[in-house]
Design a protein around this motif. Structure first.
Motif, PDB file in Angstrom:
ATOM      1  N   ALA A   1      -3.939  15.494  -1.200  1.00 31.09           N
ATOM      2  CA  ALA A   1      -3.796  14.645  -0.010  1.00 31.09           C
ATOM      3  C   ALA A   1      -5.003  13.729   0.143  1.00 31.09           C
ATOM      4  CB  ALA A   1      -3.632  15.514   1.233  1.00 31.09           C
ATOM      5  N   ALA A   2      -6.198  14.275  -0.108  1.00 34.36           N
ATOM      6  CA  ALA A   2      -7.407  13.457  -0.026  1.00 34.36           C
ATOM      7  C   ALA A   2      -7.387  12.344  -1.057  1.00 34.36           C
ATOM      8  CB  ALA A   2      -8.646  14.335  -0.222  1.00 34.36           C
ATOM      9  N   ALA A   3      -6.885  12.646  -2.260  1.00 36.29           N
ATOM     10  CA  ALA A   3      -6.772  11.619  -3.294  1.00 36.29           C
ATOM     11  C   ALA A   3      -5.842  10.497  -2.846  1.00 36.29           C
ATOM     12  CB  ALA A   3      -6.256  12.242  -4.594  1.00 36.29           C
ATOM     13  N   ALA A   4      -4.737  10.872  -2.200  1.00 38.52           N
ATOM     14  CA  ALA A   4      -3.798   9.858  -1.713  1.00 38.52           C
ATOM     15  C   ALA A   4      -4.432   9.002  -0.622  1.00 38.52           C
ATOM     16  CB  ALA A   4      -2.530  10.532  -1.181  1.00 38.52           C
ATOM     17  N   VAL A   5      -5.218   9.636   0.255  1.00 38.92           N
ATOM     18  CA  VAL A   5      -5.873   8.896   1.338  1.00 38.92           C
ATOM     19  C   VAL A   5      -6.912   7.929   0.782  1.00 38.92           C
ATOM     20  CG1 VAL A   5      -7.373   9.117   3.352  1.00 38.92           C
ATOM     21  CG2 VAL A   5      -5.435  10.662   3.073  1.00 38.92           C
ATOM     22  N   LEU A   6      -7.737   8.403  -0.155  1.00 40.64           N
ATOM     23  CA  LEU A   6      -8.760   7.541  -0.743  1.00 40.64           C
ATOM     24  C   LEU A   6      -8.126   6.403  -1.552  1.00 40.64           C
ATOM     25  CD1 LEU A   6     -11.340  10.247  -1.876  1.00 40.64           C
ATOM     26  CD2 LEU A   6     -11.488   8.717   0.098  1.00 40.64           C
ATOM     27  N   ALA A   7      -7.009   6.698  -2.231  1.00 35.85           N
ATOM     28  CA  ALA A   7      -6.302   5.646  -2.963  1.00 35.85           C
ATOM     29  C   ALA A   7      -5.726   4.611  -2.005  1.00 35.85           C
ATOM     30  CB  ALA A   7      -5.191   6.262  -3.809  1.00 35.85           C
ATOM     31  N   THR A   8      -5.292   5.075  -0.829  1.00 37.76           N
ATOM     32  CA  THR A   8      -4.791   4.148   0.184  1.00 37.76           C
ATOM     33  C   THR A   8      -5.897   3.191   0.627  1.00 37.76           C
ATOM     34  OG1 THR A   8      -3.206   5.802   0.970  1.00 37.76           O
ATOM     35  CG2 THR A   8      -3.696   3.970   2.447  1.00 37.76           C
ATOM     36  N   ALA A   9      -7.092   3.745   0.834  1.00 35.62           N
ATOM     37  CA  ALA A   9      -8.231   2.897   1.203  1.00 35.62           C
ATOM     38  C   ALA A   9      -8.545   1.891   0.095  1.00 35.62           C
ATOM     39  CB  ALA A   9      -9.455   3.765   1.487  1.00 35.62           C
ATOM     40  N   ARG A  10      -8.434   2.340  -1.145  1.00 39.55           N
ATOM     41  CA  ARG A  10      -8.667   1.440  -2.283  1.00 39.55           C
ATOM     42  C   ARG A  10      -7.614   0.337  -2.317  1.00 39.55           C
ATOM     43  NH1 ARG A  10      -9.207  -1.763  -5.742  1.00 39.55           N
ATOM     44  NH2 ARG A  10      -9.754  -1.496  -7.936  1.00 39.55           N
ATOM     45  N   ALA A  11      -6.369   0.705  -2.067  1.00 37.57           N
ATOM     46  CA  ALA A  11      -5.286  -0.279  -2.103  1.00 37.57           C
ATOM     47  C   ALA A  11      -5.404  -1.280  -0.957  1.00 37.57           C
ATOM     48  CB  ALA A  11      -3.934   0.435  -2.040  1.00 37.57           C
ATOM     49  N   LEU A  12      -5.827  -0.810   0.215  1.00 36.41           N
ATOM     50  CA  LEU A  12      -5.975  -1.702   1.364  1.00 36.41           C
ATOM     51  C   LEU A  12      -6.983  -2.814   1.097  1.00 36.41           C
ATOM     52  CD1 LEU A  12      -6.040   0.596   4.543  1.00 36.41           C
ATOM     53  CD2 LEU A  12      -4.352  -1.158   3.983  1.00 36.41           C
ATOM     54  N   GLY A  13      -8.040  -2.477   0.393  1.00 32.69           N
ATOM     55  CA  GLY A  13      -9.107  -3.447   0.177  1.00 32.69           C
ATOM     56  C   GLY A  13      -8.947  -4.317  -1.043  1.00 32.69           C
ATOM     57  N   GLU A  14      -7.914  -4.083  -1.841  1.00 33.41           N
ATOM     58  CA  GLU A  14      -7.718  -4.891  -3.041  1.00 33.41           C
ATOM     59  C   GLU A  14      -7.350  -6.328  -2.656  1.00 33.41           C
ATOM     60  OE1 GLU A  14      -7.713  -6.548  -6.407  1.00 33.41           O
ATOM     61  OE2 GLU A  14      -8.396  -4.471  -6.163  1.00 33.41           O
ATOM     62  N   ALA A  15      -8.061  -7.278  -3.226  1.00 35.87           N
ATOM     63  CA  ALA A  15      -7.852  -8.679  -2.840  1.00 35.87           C
ATOM     64  C   ALA A  15      -7.528  -9.574  -4.035  1.00 35.87           C
ATOM     65  CB  ALA A  15      -9.102  -9.206  -2.122  1.00 35.87           C
ATOM     66  N   ILE A  16      -8.384  -9.542  -5.066  1.00 30.87           N
ATOM     67  CA  ILE A  16      -8.240 -10.478  -6.182  1.00 30.87           C
ATOM     68  C   ILE A  16      -6.880 -10.326  -6.862  1.00 30.87           C
ATOM     69  CG2 ILE A  16      -9.129 -11.177  -8.431  1.00 30.87           C
ATOM     70  CD1 ILE A  16     -10.899 -12.001  -6.157  1.00 30.87           C
ATOM     71  N   MET A  17      -6.553  -9.100  -7.244  1.00 24.10           N
ATOM     72  CA  MET A  17      -5.289  -8.884  -7.960  1.00 24.10           C
ATOM     73  C   MET A  17      -4.085  -9.271  -7.100  1.00 24.10           C
ATOM     74  SD  MET A  17      -2.474  -6.766  -8.220  1.00 24.10           S
ATOM     75  CE  MET A  17      -2.915  -5.251  -7.409  1.00 24.10           C
TER      76      MET A  17
ATOM     77  N   VAL B   1      -0.760   1.151 -10.815  1.00 23.02           N
ATOM     78  CA  VAL B   1      -1.566   1.405 -12.013  1.00 23.02           C
ATOM     79  C   VAL B   1      -3.057   1.444 -11.665  1.00 23.02           C
ATOM     80  CG1 VAL B   1      -2.230   0.478 -14.269  1.00 23.02           C
ATOM     81  CG2 VAL B   1       0.158   0.414 -13.542  1.00 23.02           C
ATOM     82  N   MET B   2      -3.483   0.624 -10.725  1.00 27.72           N
ATOM     83  CA  MET B   2      -4.899   0.556 -10.377  1.00 27.72           C
ATOM     84  C   MET B   2      -5.387   1.802  -9.647  1.00 27.72           C
ATOM     85  SD  MET B   2      -5.444  -3.416  -9.227  1.00 27.72           S
ATOM     86  CE  MET B   2      -7.162  -3.100  -8.857  1.00 27.72           C
ATOM     87  N   ILE B   3      -4.542   2.380  -8.801  1.00 27.61           N
ATOM     88  CA  ILE B   3      -4.989   3.538  -8.015  1.00 27.61           C
ATOM     89  C   ILE B   3      -4.687   4.868  -8.697  1.00 27.61           C
ATOM     90  CG2 ILE B   3      -4.772   2.277  -5.854  1.00 27.61           C
ATOM     91  CD1 ILE B   3      -2.210   3.759  -5.292  1.00 27.61           C
ATOM     92  N   LEU B   4      -3.884   4.836  -9.764  1.00 24.43           N
ATOM     93  CA  LEU B   4      -3.537   6.080 -10.452  1.00 24.43           C
ATOM     94  C   LEU B   4      -4.755   6.837 -11.002  1.00 24.43           C
ATOM     95  CD1 LEU B   4      -0.231   5.597 -12.487  1.00 24.43           C
ATOM     96  CD2 LEU B   4      -0.835   7.511 -11.003  1.00 24.43           C
ATOM     97  N   PRO B   5      -5.707   6.168 -11.672  1.00 24.45           N
ATOM     98  CA  PRO B   5      -6.807   6.920 -12.271  1.00 24.45           C
ATOM     99  C   PRO B   5      -7.590   7.781 -11.282  1.00 24.45           C
ATOM    100  CG  PRO B   5      -6.755   4.705 -13.152  1.00 24.45           C
ATOM    101  CD  PRO B   5      -5.763   4.741 -12.039  1.00 24.45           C
TER     102      PRO B   5
ATOM    103  N   THR C   1       0.819  -1.212   0.000  1.00 24.09           N
ATOM    104  CA  THR C   1       0.000   0.000   0.000  1.00 24.09           C
ATOM    105  C   THR C   1       0.851   1.259   0.000  1.00 24.09           C
ATOM    106  OG1 THR C   1      -1.775  -1.147   1.183  1.00 24.09           O
ATOM    107  CG2 THR C   1      -1.804   1.256   1.218  1.00 24.09           C
ATOM    108  N   VAL C   2       1.793   1.348   0.919  1.00 26.44           N
ATOM    109  CA  VAL C   2       2.602   2.562   1.046  1.00 26.44           C
ATOM    110  C   VAL C   2       3.455   2.798  -0.198  1.00 26.44           C
ATOM    111  CG1 VAL C   2       4.475   3.664   2.334  1.00 26.44           C
ATOM    112  CG2 VAL C   2       2.635   2.504   3.565  1.00 26.44           C
ATOM    113  N   LEU C   3       4.116   1.753  -0.687  1.00 24.03           N
ATOM    114  CA  LEU C   3       4.964   1.915  -1.865  1.00 24.03           C
ATOM    115  C   LEU C   3       4.150   2.350  -3.086  1.00 24.03           C
ATOM    116  CD1 LEU C   3       7.392  -1.144  -1.543  1.00 24.03           C
ATOM    117  CD2 LEU C   3       7.908   1.270  -1.146  1.00 24.03           C
ATOM    118  N   SER C   4       3.005   1.715  -3.303  1.00 24.24           N
ATOM    119  CA  SER C   4       2.194   2.054  -4.476  1.00 24.24           C
ATOM    120  C   SER C   4       1.623   3.463  -4.371  1.00 24.24           C
ATOM    121  CB  SER C   4       1.064   1.033  -4.653  1.00 24.24           C
ATOM    122  OG  SER C   4       0.197   1.031  -3.539  1.00 24.24           O
ATOM    123  N   VAL C   5       1.202   3.871  -3.181  1.00 27.98           N
ATOM    124  CA  VAL C   5       0.635   5.217  -3.014  1.00 27.98           C
ATOM    125  C   VAL C   5       1.709   6.285  -3.203  1.00 27.98           C
ATOM    126  CG1 VAL C   5      -0.416   6.812  -1.359  1.00 27.98           C
ATOM    127  CG2 VAL C   5      -1.291   4.487  -1.569  1.00 27.98           C
TER     128      VAL C   5
END
Length: 311
Positions: free
Chosen positions: A215-231, A166-170, A76-80
């Motif tokens: 900053a909010a975008a980074a926080v929301l992307a962190t939440a998205r990354a935390l919950g990613e499971a399938i990939m 790549v997944m959290i960039l958009p 999560t941290v590295l990707s964000v």
């Protein structure tokens, strides 16, 4: 009508939270704060729960989640961090430099990428990126240096981080570009009128004003990354191993298993018993983390209201 619908949605969310917490409590109660610490092999612990045979000297609910938590933090941290740099530069390009025709093409593409199913990213990672890393970046000497602990095969921290970035960039690009575009043109023109060059104006006026939204975008992307499971279950290596930074560059090629991916890999349709309680405990940690991050994202955007920019 809308009020009743909103009340039903809130009730369902509340019911979900209560259900998860009630079922997670036996695992937390049996382990205490040690649940979050190190101690033994996670795979062995799950196998003992499935067999109904407690590990020597421990209860059946014995569980130590640190390797999973560490894997989650790393990916999560590295990707964000990587996505934060790329998304900020991409947003600046879209709002400040891209010609109108290019902008009209790129904006829908960004939204399209945000909607790509995670399993597609996972397939690209496991069928293309992981084999390439395994063949070109992992030498025999590197494999042998950690062979007594873990096997390196290209499904690892690096692959997981790249795909997750790549997944959290958009979403990060979309939020950041929207905030930069909302900065009043008069502010930038005023800066230019004072003789400030274009890049300095962008960083000191536009980016500084939009900083809460970034900053909010980074926080929301962190939440998205935390919950990613399938990939992550497909490309992270599927091994609850605490990758060691002291291993140097080899650290990036070591497998990890984040919390969300563990739910996919260990849940076998069981709705009760030690395994189920442990899976619910993992879900509870992710649920609370995502809720806190969502609140943090909302709070981070509030300073924009001082500038009259919608948050």
């Amino acid at each position: 009508m809308l009020g009743a619908l909103a009340a039903c949605v809130l009730a369902l969310i509340g019911l979900m939270v209560v259900t998860v917490m009630i079922n997670a409590w036996p695992s937390f109660s049996a382990n205490g704060l040690s649940w979050f610490g190190p101690g033994g092999d996670v795979v062995t612990q799950f196998r003992a729960m499935q067999a109904g045979t407690p590990l020597p000297g421990h209860s059946l609910l014995y569980f130590r989640a640190w390797p999973l938590i560490w894997g989650t933090l790393l990916t999560t941290v590295l990707s964000v961090l990587i996505a934060l740099v790329i998304s900020t530069l991409a947003a600046i390009f879209l709002t400040e430099f891209a010609p109108a025709p290019v902008r009209r093409v790129l904006e829908p593409v960004v939204r399209l990428l945000a909607g790509v199913p995670s399993v597609v990213y996972g397939l690209i990672g496991i069928l293309a990126i992981a084999p390439w890393i395994n063949e070109h970046l992992i030498g025999n000497q590197r494999r042998q240096s950690v062979a007594y602990v873990v096997q390196l095969n290209g499904a690892d921290l690096m692959t997981a981080t790249l795909i997750l970035t790549v997944m959290i960039l958009p979403i990060m690009v979309a939020i950041s570009a929207g905030a930069l575009a909302a900065v009043p043109v008069s502010w930038r023109e005023g800066s230019a009128a004072l003789g400030v060059n274009r890049w300095r104006t962008i960083w000191r006026v536009s980016v500084r004003t939009a900083r809460p939204a970034i900053a909010a975008a980074a926080v929301l992307a962190t939440a998205r990354a935390l919950g990613e499971a399938i990939m992550l279950a497909m490309v992270a290596g599927g091994r609850p191993f605490a990758a060691n930074p002291l291993d140097g560059l080899t650290f990036l090629f070591e497998p990890v298993q984040p919390l969300a991916a563990t739910i996919i890999q260990e849940f076998g349709g069981q709705t009760e018993g030690a395994v189920a309680h442990t899976i619910y405990a993992i879900a509870a940690v992710l649920l609370v983390s995502a809720a806190l991050l969502s609140f943090a994202g909302w709070a981070a955007k509030q300073p924009l209201k001082r500038y009259g920019i919608g948050a």
